[in-house]
Design an enzyme around this catalytic site. Structure first.
Site, PDB file in Angstrom:
ATOM      1  N   TYR A  63       0.833  -1.196   0.000  1.00  0.00           N
ATOM      2  CA  TYR A  63       0.000   0.000   0.000  1.00  0.00           C
ATOM      3  C   TYR A  63       0.874   1.256   0.000  1.00  0.00           C
ATOM      4  CZ  TYR A  63      -3.429  -3.478   1.576  1.00  0.00           C
ATOM      5  OH  TYR A  63      -4.218  -4.588   1.703  1.00  0.00           O
ATOM      6  N   GLY A 212     -18.236  -4.515  -0.251  1.00  0.00           N
ATOM      7  CA  GLY A 212     -18.233  -4.527  -1.712  1.00  0.00           C
ATOM      8  C   GLY A 212     -17.473  -3.368  -2.304  1.00  0.00           C
TER       9      GLY A 212
END
Length: 343
Positions: A63, A212
């Protein structure tokens, strides 16, 4: 709803790790969802999460790359380190804009040493292989991680996006504490084989993208906020040909949420929490109000009928979860140990 909710603690796996029942995914603070967010704001968010009882922090050397670990390290100063369960990952090497997955022993060790330095800690609580190197027998990778446990540099070993056979082979070398996988109302392919394997072996389950990738937080209008560098622009479920169909799914979930007196994101997150006490979802956010809302999902009670209704709606989702199966558990088997030649 969220203000009075107490975040319980759960056992993750069978080796002694105890974490907050809901974690905090830190990726979006630094990478993949558009431009990195202001560091002071993110440190404030992390401190707020810890004060509310969210103590399981999830990051990775990917990241940024690297910048999210540095951010987490800064946030854990001033006596805060002892209050958290720190998880990070290795294996995905970003070079010249291309991803290379590595699980060879030298890379495992070098990655761990580098993460310890960036995080400015002496030991990592939970260290994951972020993706599986299909060129290296999993026994070889886990063998090196086992050495790092013995040396006190990591406490527990995890795998992410690993196949059932890979999980079994890894667990035979050293107990695996957690498997991180994508699990949400609209991503349920892990339920057939991966989840049962983890439960058979006593391995904890960490669910990433439980909302999601933000769809259950904002619905289809989420795509209007995608900026340069947001990988969700390329996810099939957010493409125009699928999004209109999936919009109906969100509207049905929203209707149930209204009936239950919660938000759609709380309902979707509650569905994950109801999967069992061995499951820890790690929703990511960059806003304090969203974090508080996520905590509120812990107080949403779902009946068997509620669960069945939600699952029936979600089964109609259109589009694959990612543009390529490469890097998922479906392509995560490794060669037999007998093929490995030490270099």
């Amino acid at each position: 709803m969220a203000a009075s909710v107490k975040v319980p603690r759960i056992k993750l796996g069978s080796q002694g790790l105890v974490v907050s029942a809901q974690g905090l995914g830190c990726m979006g603070m630094s990478a993949f969802y558009g431009a990195p967010k202001p560091e002071p704001d993110m440190i404030k968010l992390i401190h707020h999460a810890i004060s509310r009882g969210i103590t399981h922090l999830d990051t990775s050397d990917l990241y940024g790359p690297h910048t999210n670990e540095i951010l987490i390290g800064k946030a854990l100063k001033e006596g805060i380190r002892a209050k958290v369960e720190l998880a990070t990952k290795f294996a995905v090497n970003l070079q010249d804009g291309k991803f290379d997955v590595r699980g060879d022993p030298a890379y495992v060790r070098a990655s761990c040493e580098a993460s310890l330095k960036r995080l400015d800690v002496d030991c990592i609580d939970l260290y994951y292989q972020h993706r599986i190197d299909t060129r290296v027998p999993i026994e070889v990778t886990i063998g090196e991680l086992k050495k790092l446990v013995e040396e006190g540099k990591i406490k527990y070993i995890g795998l992410s996006e690993a196949s059932a056979s890979t999980i079994r082979r890894a667990h035979a070398v050293h107990p695996i504490t957690a498997v991180q996988l994508e699990w949400s109302l609209w991503t349920r392919d892990v339920e057939e084989e991966i989840i049962p394997t983890c439960r058979e072996l006593g391995i904890g389950i960490v669910a990433y993208s439980p909302l999601g990738s933000g769809f259950f937080s904002s619905g289809p209008k989420l795509v209007e906020d995608f900026t340069e560098g947001d990988v969700r622009k390329y996810m099939p479920r957010f493409q125009a040909e699928n999004l209109e169909h999936n919009k109906n799914l969100y509207e049905q979930v929203n209707a149930i949420a209204s009936r239950k007196g919660c938000t759609p994101s709380q309902l979707a997150l509650a569905w994950v929490h109801h999967q069992g006490k061995d499951v820890c979802p790690i929703p990511g956010t960059t806003k304090i109000e969203n974090l508080d809302q996520n905590i509120g999902a812990l107080s949403v009670k779902l009946s068997a009928e509620d669960m069945a209704e939600l699952e029936s709606i979600a089964s109609a989702i259109k589009g694959e979860r990612c543009a390529s199966e490469a890097g998922t558990w479906k392509t995560a088997d490794t060669p037999p140990l007998s093929t490995w030649k030490c270099t």
